[in-house]
Each structure stands twice: as C-alpha cells, then as structure tokens.
Design a protein around this motif. Sequence first.
Motif, PDB file in Angstrom:
ATOM      1  N   ILE A   1      -6.045  -2.504 -12.868  1.00 55.73           N
ATOM      2  CA  ILE A   1      -4.721  -3.019 -13.176  1.00 55.73           C
ATOM      3  C   ILE A   1      -4.896  -4.510 -13.373  1.00 55.73           C
ATOM      4  O   ILE A   1      -5.121  -5.239 -12.418  1.00 55.73           O
ATOM      5  N   GLY A   2      -4.814  -4.982 -14.598  1.00 55.86           N
ATOM      6  CA  GLY A   2      -5.114  -6.379 -14.869  1.00 55.86           C
ATOM      7  C   GLY A   2      -6.572  -6.626 -14.537  1.00 55.86           C
ATOM      8  O   GLY A   2      -7.459  -5.980 -15.062  1.00 55.86           O
ATOM      9  N   THR A   3      -6.820  -7.544 -13.621  1.00 55.76           N
ATOM     10  CA  THR A   3      -8.188  -7.850 -13.231  1.00 55.76           C
ATOM     11  C   THR A   3      -8.539  -7.284 -11.872  1.00 55.76           C
ATOM     12  O   THR A   3      -9.591  -7.567 -11.344  1.00 55.76           O
ATOM     13  N   MET A   4      -7.637  -6.492 -11.287  1.00 56.23           N
ATOM     14  CA  MET A   4      -7.876  -5.948  -9.953  1.00 56.23           C
ATOM     15  C   MET A   4      -8.075  -4.438 -10.040  1.00 56.23           C
ATOM     16  O   MET A   4      -7.393  -3.765 -10.784  1.00 56.23           O
ATOM     17  N   ALA A   5      -9.004  -3.936  -9.262  1.00 55.71           N
ATOM     18  CA  ALA A   5      -9.199  -2.491  -9.175  1.00 55.71           C
ATOM     19  C   ALA A   5      -8.465  -1.994  -7.936  1.00 55.71           C
ATOM     20  O   ALA A   5      -8.561  -2.587  -6.876  1.00 55.71           O
ATOM     21  N   ALA A   6      -7.727  -0.940  -8.085  1.00 55.56           N
ATOM     22  CA  ALA A   6      -6.983  -0.379  -6.958  1.00 55.56           C
ATOM     23  C   ALA A   6      -7.204   1.126  -6.946  1.00 55.56           C
ATOM     24  O   ALA A   6      -7.187   1.770  -7.989  1.00 55.56           O
ATOM     25  N   SER A   7      -7.391   1.661  -5.760  1.00 53.72           N
ATOM     26  CA  SER A   7      -7.534   3.111  -5.643  1.00 53.72           C
ATOM     27  C   SER A   7      -6.155   3.746  -5.802  1.00 53.72           C
ATOM     28  O   SER A   7      -5.121   3.093  -5.652  1.00 53.72           O
ATOM     29  N   ALA A   8      -6.147   5.013  -6.099  1.00 50.77           N
ATOM     30  CA  ALA A   8      -4.886   5.734  -6.235  1.00 50.77           C
ATOM     31  C   ALA A   8      -4.080   5.639  -4.943  1.00 50.77           C
ATOM     32  O   ALA A   8      -2.866   5.450  -4.971  1.00 50.77           O
ATOM     33  N   ASN A   9      -4.772   5.725  -3.811  1.00 52.98           N
ATOM     34  CA  ASN A   9      -4.088   5.637  -2.527  1.00 52.98           C
ATOM     35  C   ASN A   9      -3.445   4.261  -2.342  1.00 52.98           C
ATOM     36  O   ASN A   9      -2.318   4.155  -1.861  1.00 52.98           O
ATOM     37  N   GLU A  10      -4.147   3.189  -2.737  1.00 54.83           N
ATOM     38  CA  GLU A  10      -3.595   1.839  -2.636  1.00 54.83           C
ATOM     39  C   GLU A  10      -2.361   1.688  -3.526  1.00 54.83           C
ATOM     40  O   GLU A  10      -1.383   1.047  -3.139  1.00 54.83           O
ATOM     41  N   ILE A  11      -2.404   2.293  -4.690  1.00 55.10           N
ATOM     42  CA  ILE A  11      -1.256   2.230  -5.597  1.00 55.10           C
ATOM     43  C   ILE A  11      -0.064   2.964  -4.994  1.00 55.10           C
ATOM     44  O   ILE A  11       1.058   2.453  -4.979  1.00 55.10           O
ATOM     45  N   TYR A  12      -0.296   4.159  -4.470  1.00 55.37           N
ATOM     46  CA  TYR A  12       0.791   4.923  -3.854  1.00 55.37           C
ATOM     47  C   TYR A  12       1.391   4.160  -2.679  1.00 55.37           C
ATOM     48  O   TYR A  12       2.616   4.114  -2.519  1.00 55.37           O
ATOM     49  N   GLU A  13       0.552   3.555  -1.857  1.00 50.90           N
ATOM     50  CA  GLU A  13       1.042   2.786  -0.713  1.00 50.90           C
ATOM     51  C   GLU A  13       1.845   1.572  -1.168  1.00 50.90           C
ATOM     52  O   GLU A  13       2.882   1.242  -0.584  1.00 50.90           O
ATOM     53  N   ALA A  14       1.400   0.901  -2.222  1.00 49.35           N
ATOM     54  CA  ALA A  14       2.122  -0.264  -2.740  1.00 49.35           C
ATOM     55  C   ALA A  14       3.478   0.148  -3.310  1.00 49.35           C
ATOM     56  O   ALA A  14       4.477  -0.541  -3.105  1.00 49.35           O
ATOM     57  N   VAL A  15       3.525   1.271  -4.013  1.00 47.13           N
ATOM     58  CA  VAL A  15       4.795   1.755  -4.571  1.00 47.13           C
ATOM     59  C   VAL A  15       5.749   2.142  -3.450  1.00 47.13           C
ATOM     60  O   VAL A  15       6.950   1.824  -3.501  1.00 47.13           O
ATOM     61  N   LEU A  16       5.256   2.784  -2.421  1.00 47.42           N
ATOM     62  CA  LEU A  16       6.090   3.137  -1.272  1.00 47.42           C
ATOM     63  C   LEU A  16       6.614   1.873  -0.590  1.00 47.42           C
ATOM     64  O   LEU A  16       7.798   1.768  -0.266  1.00 47.42           O
ATOM     65  N   SER A  17       5.747   0.898  -0.399  1.00 46.25           N
ATOM     66  CA  SER A  17       6.149  -0.375   0.193  1.00 46.25           C
ATOM     67  C   SER A  17       7.186  -1.079  -0.676  1.00 46.25           C
ATOM     68  O   SER A  17       8.157  -1.652  -0.174  1.00 46.25           O
ATOM     69  N   LEU A  18       6.980  -1.047  -1.978  1.00 46.12           N
ATOM     70  CA  LEU A  18       7.923  -1.650  -2.910  1.00 46.12           C
ATOM     71  C   LEU A  18       9.286  -0.972  -2.806  1.00 46.12           C
ATOM     72  O   LEU A  18      10.320  -1.645  -2.744  1.00 46.12           O
ATOM     73  N   SER A  19       9.292   0.330  -2.755  1.00 51.30           N
ATOM     74  CA  SER A  19      10.539   1.086  -2.618  1.00 51.30           C
ATOM     75  C   SER A  19      11.281   0.700  -1.343  1.00 51.30           C
ATOM     76  O   SER A  19      12.492   0.460  -1.360  1.00 51.30           O
ATOM     77  N   ARG A  20      10.571   0.627  -0.252  1.00 51.05           N
ATOM     78  CA  ARG A  20      11.193   0.235   1.027  1.00 51.05           C
ATOM     79  C   ARG A  20      11.708  -1.197   0.967  1.00 51.05           C
ATOM     80  O   ARG A  20      12.770  -1.507   1.503  1.00 51.05           O
ATOM     81  N   SER A  21      10.937  -2.061   0.345  1.00 57.31           N
ATOM     82  CA  SER A  21      11.316  -3.460   0.231  1.00 57.31           C
ATOM     83  C   SER A  21      12.616  -3.622  -0.549  1.00 57.31           C
ATOM     84  O   SER A  21      13.503  -4.367  -0.155  1.00 57.31           O
ATOM     85  N   ILE A  22      12.730  -2.906  -1.651  1.00 53.18           N
ATOM     86  CA  ILE A  22      13.927  -2.987  -2.479  1.00 53.18           C
ATOM     87  C   ILE A  22      15.134  -2.423  -1.732  1.00 53.18           C
ATOM     88  O   ILE A  22      16.206  -3.028  -1.731  1.00 53.18           O
ATOM     89  N   ALA A  23      14.959  -1.295  -1.096  1.00 59.26           N
ATOM     90  CA  ALA A  23      16.073  -0.635  -0.407  1.00 59.26           C
ATOM     91  C   ALA A  23      16.566  -1.424   0.804  1.00 59.26           C
ATOM     92  O   ALA A  23      17.739  -1.367   1.139  1.00 59.26           O
ATOM     93  N   GLY A  24      15.692  -2.175   1.441  1.00 60.90           N
ATOM     94  CA  GLY A  24      16.056  -2.842   2.677  1.00 60.90           C
ATOM     95  C   GLY A  24      16.505  -4.285   2.526  1.00 60.90           C
ATOM     96  O   GLY A  24      16.741  -4.960   3.515  1.00 60.90           O
TER      97      GLY A  24
END
Length: 79
Positions: free
Chosen positions: A9-32
């Motif tokens: 993603i851009g210049t960073m490599a992220a595992s699928a698990n890291e992406i899922y965790e970031a999306v979950l964190s993003l969702s919580r961040s927006i909702a809260g």
Amino acid sequence: MNQSESIMIGTMAASANEIYEAVLSLSRSIAGRTDLEALLAGVSESLRRIVSFDHLGLILHDPTAAQCRGIFSMSQAIP
C-alpha cells in the motif's frame, strides 16, 4: 487472500491481518468520536498502521443542510 499474504500500500507492506485490524480500528475510531479534531487524530492513527501519507482530508455530509463539509490536516498537525 490468506492472512499471511502481504500487500503493498503505497510504500508500506501490510499483511492482510494488519489491514483488517486497521480497518476495525478505523471503524471504532469513527463511531466513537463527536469532536472533529479527535476524529481526524483517530482516523490518522488507524490509517498510519498500514499506509503513509502527508495530508488527511475528510468530507462530512450534513443531510439536514444538504451540504458537504471538508476538514483537512497536514501530517505535522496529526499525531
């Protein structure tokens, strides 16, 4: 894609698990968050786990006023 695969993603490599965790964190961040500065900081923190960026912008829709409002920040101002 399995969880051990890595995605560029851009210049960073992220595992699928890291992406899922970031999306979950993003969702919580927006909702809260109700404060826009806190929202920007939370979104920035979640996204920086998987992607690097210099600027962050959010477009917020106000259905009552039938308008969109943009808020933007530079990376130096965001943790």
